[in-house]
Design a protein around this motif. Structure first.
Motif, PDB file in Angstrom:
ATOM      1  N   GLU A 159      -3.198  -3.359  -8.771  1.00  0.00           N
ATOM      2  CA  GLU A 159      -4.530  -3.727  -8.266  1.00  0.00           C
ATOM      3  C   GLU A 159      -5.498  -2.562  -8.251  1.00  0.00           C
ATOM      4  N   HIS A 160      -5.115  -1.446  -7.614  1.00  0.00           N
ATOM      5  CA  HIS A 160      -6.097  -0.390  -7.384  1.00  0.00           C
ATOM      6  C   HIS A 160      -5.371   0.950  -7.273  1.00  0.00           C
ATOM      7  N   GLY A 161      -6.054   2.018  -7.782  1.00  0.00           N
ATOM      8  CA  GLY A 161      -5.588   3.381  -7.556  1.00  0.00           C
ATOM      9  C   GLY A 161      -4.739   3.980  -8.659  1.00  0.00           C
ATOM     10  N   TYR A 206       0.864  -1.182   0.000  1.00  0.00           N
ATOM     11  CA  TYR A 206       0.000   0.000   0.000  1.00  0.00           C
ATOM     12  C   TYR A 206       0.912   1.248   0.000  1.00  0.00           C
ATOM     13  N   THR A 252      -2.443   0.387  -4.552  1.00  0.00           N
ATOM     14  CA  THR A 252      -2.046  -0.954  -4.124  1.00  0.00           C
ATOM     15  C   THR A 252      -1.582  -1.763  -5.320  1.00  0.00           C
TER      16      THR A 252
END
Length: 312
Positions: free
Chosen positions: A101-103, A77, A88
């Motif tokens: 994964e994300h962001g 993170y 992430t």
């Protein structure tokens, strides 16, 4: 001498590791680690670019219910350095890489996609050839034809380059000589123009000097060779000296022109007269050179004449 950093620990004889109490930590616990961005990415919230190698203080955790051949998968993170939005990504041991994964979105992923596509096609071909021997023969003929076409194209390109790259060394040398000849001629012309300009300037100066000398002949510059030096002995000009002698003789006078002195002199002998004239001449020269005053010299001369006449 004892070590500064002790690496070996002392274990007593009655040490029992089963008696050490175990810490009951949660399985989904997180650790703070220092890492660098594994790839180029762009934040989806603010559009900030995060380049590969940028350092972050990240939180690390183990992904539950996911593993690859017994290897655990970790999740990280991080926060966007501009808007502090959460990003992430996790490890991908199957491809020895990281997976977003994300962001954020991963940039410059075309090469990776191409490699994945080539691997997929190669795998499908191997599966087809495994069960179909005729497919193997077709693939071999296709590969041989493709190889022959590539070689022919390469040979055509080589011949085309050789035709276009035919260099004539004689023409290159001739062109180089022509350039040198032009440069030499240009330099000669520049030198001739410069010489003409210098000659014109000299002629104009000479004409100006001649015109000045014709208009003012009395104001000529003295010859520098005749100028006296500071250390030279001053010498009197012979012309000025002759003028001074003439003025001195005029001031003294002559016996032949004086009416009053003519009766006092008795002319008996020519030798005496010649001796007298010689004495007068020498007396006048010595008087002029020694710069004596005129009246005493005249009186002394009359006295000598009177003494000479009495003796006779």
């Amino acid at each position: 001498m004892s070590e500064r950093k002790v690496l070996n620990k002392y274990y007593p004889p009655d040490f029992d590791p089963t008696k050490i109490p175990k810490l009951r930590l949660p399985k989904e616990r997180q650790y703070v680690v220092r890492l660098m961005a594994p790839f180029n990415m762009r934040c989806r919230t603010c559009g900030e670019y995060i380049y590969k190698g940028k350092k972050f203080n990240a939180r690390k955790e183990t992904v539950q219910n996911e593993s690859y051949l017994g290897l655990p998968i970790f999740r990280f993170y991080i926060k966007c350095p501009r808007c502090l939005a959460g990003i992430t990504f996790k490890t991908d041991p199957q491809n020895t890489d990281y997976a977003m994964e994300h962001g954020a979105t991963r940039n410059f992923q075309a090469q990776k996609l191409l490699e994945e596509e080539e691997k997929r096609m190669q795998k499908e071909r191997e599966e087809e050839e495994l069960n179909n021997p005729m497919k193997v023969l077709e693939n071999r003929t296709k590969d041989s034809k493709l190889e022959m076409e590539v070689l022919e194209n390469l040979q055509e390109l080589k011949e085309l380059n050789q035709r276009q790259a035919n260099v004539d060394f004689e023409a290159m040398l001739q062109q180089h000589k022509e350039v040198e000849e032009k440069q030499r001629r240009k330099e000669q012309e520049e030198d001739e123009q410069e010489m003409k300009a210098m000659l014109e300037q000299a002629q104009s100066r000479r004409l100006l000097v001649d015109s000045d000398s014709d208009e003012e002949p009395a104001k000529r510059c003295p010859n520098p060779t005749t100028q006296t030096k500071p250390m030279d002995i001053p010498q009197e000009d012979p012309q000025r000296r002759r003028l001074r002698m003439e003025s001195w003789e005029c001031s003294v006078g002559k016996l032949s022109t004086g009416a009053q002195l003519a009766g006092l002199v008795a002319r008996r002998k020519e030798k005496a007269h010649s001796a007298l004239e010689k004495g007068m001449g020498t007396r006048g020269i010595t008087a002029s050179t020694s710069s004596l005053p005129a009246p005493p010299a005249a009186t002394s001369l009359l006295g000598l004449l009177g003494a000479y006449s009495d003796s006779d």
